[in-house]
Design a protein around this motif. Structure first.
Motif, short mmCIF file in Angstrom:
data_model
loop_
_atom_site.label_atom_id
_atom_site.label_comp_id
_atom_site.label_asym_id
_atom_site.label_seq_id
_atom_site.Cartn_x
_atom_site.Cartn_y
_atom_site.Cartn_z
N LYS A 1 28.31 15.99 -16.78
CA LYS A 1 28.60 17.34 -17.27
C LYS A 1 27.30 18.12 -17.53
O LYS A 1 26.40 18.10 -16.68
N GLN A 2 27.19 18.79 -18.66
CA GLN A 2 26.01 19.61 -18.91
C GLN A 2 24.87 18.85 -19.57
O GLN A 2 23.94 19.43 -20.13
N SER A 3 24.92 17.52 -19.46
CA SER A 3 23.79 16.70 -19.87
C SER A 3 22.82 16.45 -18.73
O SER A 3 21.80 15.78 -18.93
N GLY A 4 23.12 16.97 -17.55
CA GLY A 4 22.09 16.90 -16.52
C GLY A 4 22.56 16.58 -15.13
O GLY A 4 23.75 16.40 -14.85
N ILE A 5 21.57 16.50 -14.24
CA ILE A 5 21.75 16.19 -12.82
C ILE A 5 20.68 15.20 -12.42
O ILE A 5 19.50 15.41 -12.70
N GLY A 6 21.08 14.12 -11.75
CA GLY A 6 20.11 13.15 -11.27
C GLY A 6 19.89 12.04 -12.29
O GLY A 6 20.48 12.03 -13.38
N ARG A 7 19.03 11.12 -11.93
CA ARG A 7 18.75 9.96 -12.77
C ARG A 7 17.26 9.66 -12.80
O ARG A 7 16.53 9.96 -11.86
N GLU A 8 16.82 9.07 -13.91
CA GLU A 8 15.45 8.61 -14.07
C GLU A 8 15.45 7.10 -14.24
O GLU A 8 16.43 6.51 -14.68
N TRP A 9 14.32 6.49 -13.87
CA TRP A 9 14.16 5.05 -13.88
C TRP A 9 15.15 4.39 -12.91
O TRP A 9 15.87 5.08 -12.18
N GLY A 10 15.13 3.07 -12.86
CA GLY A 10 15.91 2.39 -11.86
C GLY A 10 15.40 2.75 -10.46
O GLY A 10 14.44 3.49 -10.29
N THR A 11 16.04 2.24 -9.43
CA THR A 11 15.72 2.66 -8.06
C THR A 11 16.10 4.12 -7.87
O THR A 11 15.45 4.87 -7.13
N GLU A 12 17.15 4.56 -8.59
CA GLU A 12 17.60 5.94 -8.48
C GLU A 12 16.52 6.93 -8.89
O GLU A 12 16.44 8.04 -8.35
N GLY A 13 15.67 6.55 -9.85
CA GLY A 13 14.60 7.43 -10.28
C GLY A 13 13.58 7.68 -9.19
O GLY A 13 13.01 8.78 -9.10
N LEU A 14 13.34 6.69 -8.35
CA LEU A 14 12.47 6.88 -7.19
C LEU A 14 13.16 7.76 -6.16
O LEU A 14 12.57 8.69 -5.61
N GLU A 15 14.43 7.49 -5.91
CA GLU A 15 15.14 8.18 -4.84
C GLU A 15 15.39 9.65 -5.14
O GLU A 15 15.62 10.44 -4.20
N ASP A 16 15.34 10.06 -6.40
CA ASP A 16 15.48 11.48 -6.71
C ASP A 16 14.32 12.30 -6.18
O ASP A 16 14.41 13.53 -6.09
N PHE A 17 13.21 11.65 -5.81
CA PHE A 17 12.05 12.35 -5.25
C PHE A 17 11.87 12.07 -3.76
O PHE A 17 10.79 12.31 -3.21
N LEU A 18 12.91 11.57 -3.12
CA LEU A 18 12.85 11.26 -1.69
C LEU A 18 13.86 12.10 -0.92
O LEU A 18 14.99 12.30 -1.37
N GLU A 19 13.45 12.56 0.25
CA GLU A 19 14.36 13.17 1.21
C GLU A 19 14.85 12.08 2.17
O GLU A 19 14.20 11.04 2.33
N THR A 20 15.98 12.34 2.81
CA THR A 20 16.52 11.40 3.79
C THR A 20 16.49 12.04 5.18
O THR A 20 16.99 13.15 5.37
N LYS A 21 15.89 11.34 6.12
CA LYS A 21 15.80 11.82 7.50
C LYS A 21 16.44 10.79 8.42
O LYS A 21 16.19 9.58 8.30
N THR A 22 17.26 11.26 9.36
CA THR A 22 17.85 10.41 10.39
C THR A 22 17.21 10.75 11.73
O THR A 22 17.18 11.92 12.13
N ILE A 23 16.70 9.74 12.43
CA ILE A 23 16.12 9.90 13.76
C ILE A 23 16.93 9.07 14.74
O ILE A 23 17.11 7.85 14.53
N ALA A 24 17.44 9.70 15.79
CA ALA A 24 18.19 8.97 16.82
C ALA A 24 17.29 8.76 18.03
O ALA A 24 16.64 9.70 18.51
N VAL A 25 17.23 7.52 18.52
CA VAL A 25 16.41 7.19 19.70
C VAL A 25 17.24 6.31 20.63
O VAL A 25 18.17 5.60 20.20
N PRO A 26 16.92 6.33 21.92
CA PRO A 26 17.63 5.40 22.84
C PRO A 26 17.33 3.96 22.44
O PRO A 26 16.22 3.67 21.94
N PRO A 27 18.28 3.07 22.65
CA PRO A 27 18.02 1.66 22.33
C PRO A 27 16.81 1.13 23.10
O PRO A 27 16.61 1.48 24.27
N ARG A 28 16.03 0.35 22.43
CA ARG A 28 14.86 -0.26 23.08
C ARG A 28 15.30 -1.47 23.85
O ARG A 28 16.15 -2.24 23.40
N SER A 29 14.75 -1.66 25.04
CA SER A 29 15.13 -2.80 25.86
C SER A 29 14.75 -4.09 25.18
O SER A 29 13.71 -4.20 24.53
N GLN A 30 15.63 -5.08 25.32
CA GLN A 30 15.35 -6.39 24.71
C GLN A 30 14.39 -7.17 25.59
O GLN A 30 14.47 -7.10 26.83
#
Length: 493
Positions: free
Chosen positions: A463-492
């Motif tokens: 509610k109005q106690s906030g948005i996001g989390r501090e500490w835990g792994t979540e505290g790190l992830e609040d300062f990270l963006e997520t990027k998806t890169i698609a590439v053709p499969p690499r030959s085995q």
């Protein structure tokens, strides 16, 4: 404990790797809330200083390897932790002098504990998976591998309050730096030393120029540049819900990432099978620690209606024996509130409690001391759950006792505010207590005295106690963006 005569490590701002005064020479007075004496002055930054700090952080993020070099970040955090440990006693004196926190509390949340918390992010930099690959899959007819990257969000403005300043400075700075962000830290003008000392120690620890910048200002208009500036990518703020709303609105024009840790009006629910004599005195005493200046303090005590009077008597007896006064005395658990404005605000709530219900204990400014922003530990009863003292964050040593009729009524009252930061429940039946804990709309819940406050546990509110989390792994992830890169499969092979 002797108050610091010269701060040494907390006199100058940190901008672009240099320790500097304000460009126009202005200064702020730092006042000891226990004595009302000026203990020193610090720079009072103007717009040009804040612009310079943001520019330095931008350069460090855009033109150096800080955001990609996890090894460098880890080494710098280790060096910063070690520098903080070396200066722990100096920092202890500074904290007590500028916050009024009792010296007896500094080994916990104020100083030693938070320094140790840095080990959490140091460890995460060895184990966290910043990049992973999803299994090969045909997507829209194209065989594809997808790389999921977590990347630093950018330049972070960290804005902190005065109640536990070093803890909150470290909480925000450590997470953002570990993520690869660069930071401009702006502390509350009431507690500047805790931030300026951190800046000086960052230089000593060898952090690259611009990675961490620290500015102090008493001008809200100057500080607001951090929430509106286009070169700031994210804002992390701890403070009141009212100010948090303004921060969020200011950041909206540039769609900044926002992490908010705001107010609370947390409830402790004592069920009808609990031992009141064991539970209530401890809860009543905890409200007085650091003069009640804690966002997650359990400031509402909910008890069965049939045991209301017994609970009030137990709470009054406990609060009457809380040792309080001079924060340099190791025997005290409560000192002053931080400033005259805060003292006067607490006293207004005491007056409203007297109008809406009954002051059982305290409720006045104290006459024990000639100087200092002290208020009495205060117990309130016979107010409705809708009264101001039962709805709004007082941030003072006040406990409100509220009766309830059954478990459903207890949950309704506990959740019946705009806040959702923390709750607690006590019962002879742990399973029953746990069932209620799962119902509360709160970010943290303690069951039968178990403690959630730990570096591995994410902290934040509903509610109005906030948005996001501090500490835990979540505290790190609040300062990270997520990027998806698609590439053709690499030959085995």
């Amino acid at each position: 404990m002797k108050a610091p005569e010269a701060t040494g490590i907390a006199d100058l701002m940190l901008i672009g790797g240099e320790l500097v005064a304000a460009r126009d020479g202005r200064v702020l007075a730092n006042v000891n809330p226990a004595t009302e004496e000026v203990i020193g002055t610090v720079p009072d930054a103007g717009p040009a200083d804040v612009e310079a700090a943001i520019a330095a952080a931008r350069r460090a993020f855009d033109t150096t390897g800080w955001r990609t070099d996890t090894g460098l970040r880890r080494r710098c955090l280790i060096a910063l932790r070690d520098a903080l440990r070396e200066e722990a006693e100096t920092l202890r004196a500074l904290l007590v002098a500028e916050t009024g926190c009792p010296v007896a509390l500094t080994p916990m949340i104020q100083l030693d504990g938070p320094i140790g918390f840095l080990d959490h992010y140091i460890g995460l930099l060895e184990t966290y998976e910043f990049e992973r690959t999803l299994p090969t899959k045909s997507v829209m007819g194209a065989p594809s591998d997808r790389i999921i990257r977590r990347e630093a969000a950018g330049v972070v403005a960290a804005i902190t309050p005065w109640n536990v300043p070093l803890y909150l400075n470290l909480c925000k700075v450590a997470a953002a730096l570990a993520a690869g962000c660069t930071v401009v830290l702006k502390p509350a003008p009431d507690t500047p030393y805790s931030a300026l000392a951190l800046g000086a120690l960052a230089v000593r620890a060898g952090l690259p120029p611009g990675v961490l910048n620290v500015v102090t200002t008493g001008d809200n208009a100057v500080a607001s540049l951090l929430t509106t500036h286009p070169d700031v990518d994210a804002v992390t703020f701890t403070g009141s819900t009212a100010t948090g709303r303004r921060v969020m609105a200011a950041a909206a024009d540039t769609v900044k990432r926002v992490t908010l840790e705001l107010g609370g009006k947390s409830a402790a629910v004592v069920l009808d099978d609990a031992d009141l004599t064991a539970v209530v005195p401890r809860l009543a005493g905890s409200v007085c620690i650091h003069a009640g200046q804690g966002c997650a303090s359990l400031t509402r005590l909910l008890v069965p209606r049939s045991r209301h009077d017994e609970a009030v008597d137990l709470a009054a007896a406990a609060m009457a024996h809380i040792p309080w006064g001079d924060p340099t005395d190791p025997g005290n658990l409560m000192g002053p509130v931080v400033n005259a404005r805060q003292r006067d605000g607490v006293l207004r709530y005491y007056a409203s409690a007297a109008r809406d219900g009954r002051i059982v204990l305290g409720g006045k400014p104290t006459e024990r001391f000639e100087r200092g922003y002290y208020v009495e530990p205060t117990l309130v009863a016979d107010v409705p759950p809708t009264a101001a003292v039962a709805q709004e964050e007082i941030f003072g040593p006040a406990l409100v006792v509220l009766p309830y009729d059954d478990d459903d009524d207890a949950v309704r009252i506990a959740d019946g505010t705009i806040y959702g930061l923390s709750s607690a429940v006590f019962s002879a039946d742990t399973d029953r207590a746990l069932a209620l804990a799962r119902r509360f709309r709160a970010g943290t819940v303690g069951v039968n005295g178990a403690q959630w406050f730990d570096v591995e546990s994410p902290f934040g509110g509903y509610k109005q106690s906030g948005i996001g989390r501090e500490w835990g792994t979540e505290g790190l992830e609040d300062f990270l963006e997520t990027k998806t890169i698609a590439v053709p499969p690499r030959s085995q092979p």
